[in-house]
Scaffold this motif. Structure first.
Motif, PDB file in Angstrom:
ATOM      1  N   GLY A 134       0.825  -1.202   0.000  1.00  0.00           N
ATOM      2  CA  GLY A 134       0.000   0.000   0.000  1.00  0.00           C
ATOM      3  C   GLY A 134       0.857   1.247   0.000  1.00  0.00           C
ATOM      4  O   GLY A 134       2.029   1.219  -0.406  1.00  0.00           O
ATOM      5  N   TYR A 136       1.630   5.302   2.140  1.00  0.00           N
ATOM      6  CA  TYR A 136       1.482   6.090   3.362  1.00  0.00           C
ATOM      7  C   TYR A 136       2.020   7.492   3.122  1.00  0.00           C
ATOM      8  O   TYR A 136       2.750   7.749   2.157  1.00  0.00           O
ATOM      9  CB  TYR A 136       2.208   5.434   4.539  1.00  0.00           C
ATOM     10  CG  TYR A 136       3.704   5.360   4.423  1.00  0.00           C
ATOM     11  CD1 TYR A 136       4.522   6.299   5.058  1.00  0.00           C
ATOM     12  CD2 TYR A 136       4.324   4.350   3.687  1.00  0.00           C
ATOM     13  CE1 TYR A 136       5.897   6.236   4.964  1.00  0.00           C
ATOM     14  CE2 TYR A 136       5.697   4.282   3.585  1.00  0.00           C
ATOM     15  CZ  TYR A 136       6.482   5.223   4.217  1.00  0.00           C
ATOM     16  OH  TYR A 136       7.847   5.160   4.117  1.00  0.00           O
ATOM     17  N   SER A 193     -10.161  -0.913   4.478  1.00  0.00           N
ATOM     18  CA  SER A 193     -10.315   0.430   5.069  1.00  0.00           C
ATOM     19  C   SER A 193     -10.236   0.369   6.593  1.00  0.00           C
ATOM     20  O   SER A 193      -9.532   1.161   7.230  1.00  0.00           O
ATOM     21  CB  SER A 193     -11.647   1.054   4.641  1.00  0.00           C
ATOM     22  OG  SER A 193     -11.680   1.262   3.248  1.00  0.00           O
ATOM     23  N   SER A 196      -6.734  -0.488   7.662  1.00  0.00           N
ATOM     24  CA  SER A 196      -5.836   0.655   7.484  1.00  0.00           C
ATOM     25  C   SER A 196      -5.930   1.609   8.671  1.00  0.00           C
ATOM     26  O   SER A 196      -4.909   2.075   9.200  1.00  0.00           O
ATOM     27  CB  SER A 196      -6.175   1.396   6.179  1.00  0.00           C
ATOM     28  OG  SER A 196      -5.981   0.570   5.053  1.00  0.00           O
ATOM     29  N   ARG A 216      -1.282   9.523   6.815  1.00  0.00           N
ATOM     30  CA  ARG A 216      -2.207   8.587   6.179  1.00  0.00           C
ATOM     31  C   ARG A 216      -1.529   7.233   6.034  1.00  0.00           C
ATOM     32  O   ARG A 216      -0.324   7.140   5.829  1.00  0.00           O
ATOM     33  CB  ARG A 216      -2.631   9.078   4.785  1.00  0.00           C
ATOM     34  CG  ARG A 216      -3.505  10.317   4.791  1.00  0.00           C
ATOM     35  CD  ARG A 216      -4.921  10.018   5.279  1.00  0.00           C
ATOM     36  NE  ARG A 216      -5.782  11.178   5.177  1.00  0.00           N
ATOM     37  CZ  ARG A 216      -5.921  12.093   6.114  1.00  0.00           C
ATOM     38  NH1 ARG A 216      -5.214  11.986   7.241  1.00  0.00           N
ATOM     39  NH2 ARG A 216      -6.730  13.122   5.955  1.00  0.00           N
ATOM     40  N   TYR A 218      -2.531   3.473   4.037  1.00  0.00           N
ATOM     41  CA  TYR A 218      -3.492   2.759   3.204  1.00  0.00           C
ATOM     42  C   TYR A 218      -2.983   1.352   2.898  1.00  0.00           C
ATOM     43  O   TYR A 218      -1.804   1.161   2.576  1.00  0.00           O
ATOM     44  CB  TYR A 218      -3.730   3.478   1.875  1.00  0.00           C
ATOM     45  CG  TYR A 218      -4.318   4.862   2.014  1.00  0.00           C
ATOM     46  CD1 TYR A 218      -5.649   5.048   2.360  1.00  0.00           C
ATOM     47  CD2 TYR A 218      -3.532   5.999   1.798  1.00  0.00           C
ATOM     48  CE1 TYR A 218      -6.189   6.318   2.492  1.00  0.00           C
ATOM     49  CE2 TYR A 218      -4.068   7.274   1.936  1.00  0.00           C
ATOM     50  CZ  TYR A 218      -5.397   7.424   2.283  1.00  0.00           C
ATOM     51  OH  TYR A 218      -5.920   8.680   2.414  1.00  0.00           O
ATOM     52  N   GLU A 220      -3.598  -1.223   0.097  1.00  0.00           N
ATOM     53  CA  GLU A 220      -4.205  -1.274  -1.231  1.00  0.00           C
ATOM     54  C   GLU A 220      -4.616  -2.686  -1.622  1.00  0.00           C
ATOM     55  O   GLU A 220      -5.583  -2.870  -2.350  1.00  0.00           O
ATOM     56  CB  GLU A 220      -3.236  -0.698  -2.270  1.00  0.00           C
ATOM     57  CG  GLU A 220      -2.964   0.791  -2.077  1.00  0.00           C
ATOM     58  CD  GLU A 220      -2.073   1.353  -3.168  1.00  0.00           C
ATOM     59  OE1 GLU A 220      -1.650   0.574  -4.054  1.00  0.00           O
ATOM     60  OE2 GLU A 220      -1.798   2.561  -3.141  1.00  0.00           O
TER      61      GLU A 220
END
Length: 378
Positions: A134, A136, A193, A196, A216, A218, A220
């Motif tokens: 993912g 970040y 989600s 995360s 942030r 995430y 993916e």
């Protein structure tokens, strides 16, 4: 004013330094301002632009941190450095200090991923291997701590250098968090989600320890071996499938394929055989014995044993929604996988109201620890 005073004034202006950093790269996080022997003239001008902080370090000790603005470097604007140097009455000569400019902008779209698959235990599929990757985003939220604890004496600290440390931290905390979540394996991809957000909360204190804020995080994709994907897919299909309808559908497809077969008597015989099977199934569905014409014909008494009684089916409530019906074995699987629990409401044919699972006699065996009552005394 004499000639000597004019020369002195001119030279004093020439000796005033301008301490600044113009960032020409996209990946520099910390840049050390280079001066000969780290000497800075008294009353030098410090220019800190938006998205920067200036950190002064004296002999390895954090002296001062300046936010965006323009400053004249003297004892008034360097109180901590003045204390470290022991200047009681100001200073007129150059002073030595290392100046680090810290880039405080948001660094986005940084990549992370598991280099090797990690193991998870699932109640139905055993030990499984999964990978994840993912992005970040982060920023430096405590420049002083970051320079002292991470940068050290590095004169040009880049995004690449800090990312190597952050990626290792992320993968470690991610695997710990996923392992503790204890979700069924097929739900990981559908709940990225929520995962995360949970991972970001777990990782944030670790980032704060070195002066970094994780803006942030995430996930993916969560991937697994192809054979495991197929197994999960087939399991989910069988869980939802009506096996009676599936058998009828396959029989009809086989009959259709046999009818198209032009291979002679073998094909014709197969078509007749499949047609006979399908006719039997249709006849049994309509309550008509094979070989007996439709209509109000007298029924003969059955010569064999009566049919096996139908299995009891149960309805259950999940998140306020009715689900089911399922048979006893499937209900037991749902309890083992923690989809339902001892307090889940259950209903079956013949019950007046919904009742919790723990109060239904035939389901109490799910709870474990059942023992027979004591024998009556002689």
């Amino acid at each position: 004013m004499g000639l000597f005073d004019e020369i002195k004034k001119k030279l004093s202006h020439e000796f005033i330094d301008i301490v600044e950093w113009l960032d020409t790269s996209n990946d520099t996080i910390v840049h050390r301002f280079e001066r000969y022997q780290n000497e800075i003239k008294n009353n030098a001008q410090l220019i800190v632009r938006e998205g920067q902080h200036a950190v002064f370090v004296n002999e390895g000790q954090l002296a001062d941190v300046f936010t965006p603005g323009t400053y004249t470097l003297n004892t008034k604007n360097l109180p901590i450095l003045t204390t470290l140097k022991g200047w009681k009455y100001g200073f007129d000569s150059p002073f030595k200090a290392e100046v680090y400019f810290v880039n405080t902008r948001l660094f986005t779209d940084e990549k992370w991923g598991t280099k090797n698959p990690f193991m998870l235990s699932d109640d139905r599929f055993g030990l499984v291997e999964i990978r994840a990757f993912g992005t970040y985003s982060f920023r430096i939220n405590d420049p002083g701590k970051f320079v002292v604890d991470v940068v050290g004496t590095d004169g040009n600290f880049t995004n690449y250098e800090v990312n190597e440390h952050l990626k290792s931290l992320i993968v470690t905390r991610f695997t710990d968090t996923v392992g503790e979540a204890n979700l069924p394996i097929e739900l990981y991809a559908a709940n990225t989600s929520e995962l995360s957000e949970t991972c970001q909360e777990v990782m944030q204190p670790e980032f704060n320890r070195v002066g970094i804020e994780l803006e942030r995080f995430y996930i993916e994709n969560v991937s697994m071996p192809e054979d495991l994907k197929k197994e999960i897919f087939e399991y989910s299909r069988l869980d939802k499938l009506d096996m009676t309808k599936l058998s009828q559908f396959k029989a009809a497809k086989a009959m259709e394929a046999a009818a198209k077969n032009e291979g002679g008597t073998a094909g014709a015989g197969m078509g007749m055989g499949m047609g006979f099977v399908l006719a039997q199934q249709m006849g049994s569905m309509m309550g008509q014995p094979m070989g007996q014409p439709f209509g109000n014909q007298p029924q003969q008494a059955p010569s064999g044993p009566p049919p096996i009684p139908a299995q009891t089916t149960y309805f259950y409530a999940v998140n306020g929604q009715q689900a089911g019906p399922v048979n006893y074995d499937r209900l037991k699987e749902l309890f083992a996988s923690r989809t339902i629990n001892r307090d889940t409401l259950i209903w079956k044919q013949g019950m007046e109201n919904w009742t919790s699972l723990k109060e239904i006699d035939e389901l109490k065996s799910f709870l474990g620890g059942n023992t027979p009552p004591p024998l009556p005394s002689a």
